[in-house]
Design an enzyme around this catalytic site. Sequence first.
Site, PDB file in Angstrom:
ATOM      1  N   GLU A  88      32.995  27.527  27.241  1.00  0.00           N
ATOM      2  CA  GLU A  88      34.185  28.164  26.672  1.00  0.00           C
ATOM      3  C   GLU A  88      33.826  28.781  25.321  1.00  0.00           C
ATOM      4  O   GLU A  88      34.022  28.170  24.266  1.00  0.00           O
ATOM      5  CB  GLU A  88      35.311  27.141  26.505  1.00  0.00           C
ATOM      6  N   GLU A 101      37.275  23.893  35.581  1.00  0.00           N
ATOM      7  CA  GLU A 101      37.954  22.733  35.002  1.00  0.00           C
ATOM      8  C   GLU A 101      39.453  22.852  35.250  1.00  0.00           C
ATOM      9  O   GLU A 101      40.033  23.923  35.063  1.00  0.00           O
ATOM     10  CB  GLU A 101      37.711  22.634  33.491  1.00  0.00           C
TER      11      GLU A 101
END
Length: 361
Positions: free
Chosen positions: A178, A284
Amino acid sequence: MRELFIKKIVTYSCLFCVILIISSGCSLQNEENNPISYGIGWNLGNTLDSVDFRQEGSVEYYETLWGNPITTKQMIDAVKEAGFKAVRVPVTWYDHVDEGGIIDPEWMNRVEEIVNYVLDNDLTCIINLHHDTGKQAWIKADVERKEEMKQIIQSLWSQIATHFQEYDEYLLFEGMNEILNNENQWDGASDEELAMVNELNQVFVNTVRETGNENTKRYLIVNTYAASTDKKILEAFSLPQDEIEDRLIAEVHCYLHDEEAIDAMIERLDKKFIQNEIPVIIGEWGMRSKPEDPTRKEWRTSYARYFIEKTKEKGISCFWWDDGGKFDSAEDVTTFALLNRDNCEWYDEELIDVMIESSKN
């Protein structure tokens, strides 16, 4: 120390500077032999991805730093036996790189050992650069330091890909987790910063392909800025060019719990990726358990069923974020944990059964 590392990488990074003129990948969503298609995955979270940015401590110190025990094959056996099809193994490399930019061989070997636990169970395995990107990370969407960021990614992936170059297609590489800008904004990144993420993804793909052997055809995963499904971020994302077709996969993360929000997210993914024959996974997702909420078990199960069934309609594989932790019983769990890693039993077997059944074709 970090500055010295960057300077030394600059010295030898030119060895890997090869520009490839390559064609873009297309959809794997409908390919029966796609190693992650139509399956459900599990994250070995808060384990090899732990970090304290001190570059001190043993392999065992870092593997257990965030409260989880040493990973065993029995844990991965339990994941396989439950019916999961893939394991994402998040890995942070920063604390295991010396001043010359070389990854600690002991850390690399431990990563490989866990990868083998997964592959020996006939599961798909994903490894990545995890908290090397993020809030306190050393890799940022920093336009002013773009070349330095490219060099770090190039150095890390050249070493990782070379180490695993003989592994087959059931080991996938995910370029970075991320990535955020210097302001650590999950949204609000500038057009230049969003464009830079595309450039970094291209460096990742080029570097892996450059190492040869099985890496010339390995499936590679590239994330959007912050792994976000935000409309602006999706619009700015572009798939890297590749010298081989049908080997690139996009990844996003999603922690939305409202059904309408989930539907809207899937619609955005469909428009951006599926309709353009670009495969996408949700690397995720999940919901924390809340012991103080008497309805939390029913709500969590309902949420999991809905999320999996809706993503399955589009052929999107999703990986539950299991961050673990130590809890005496299922009623005490306060995290995303599914697996009791001490005894290799599931905290909520009903939830696991729903997840596996919902993911079946």
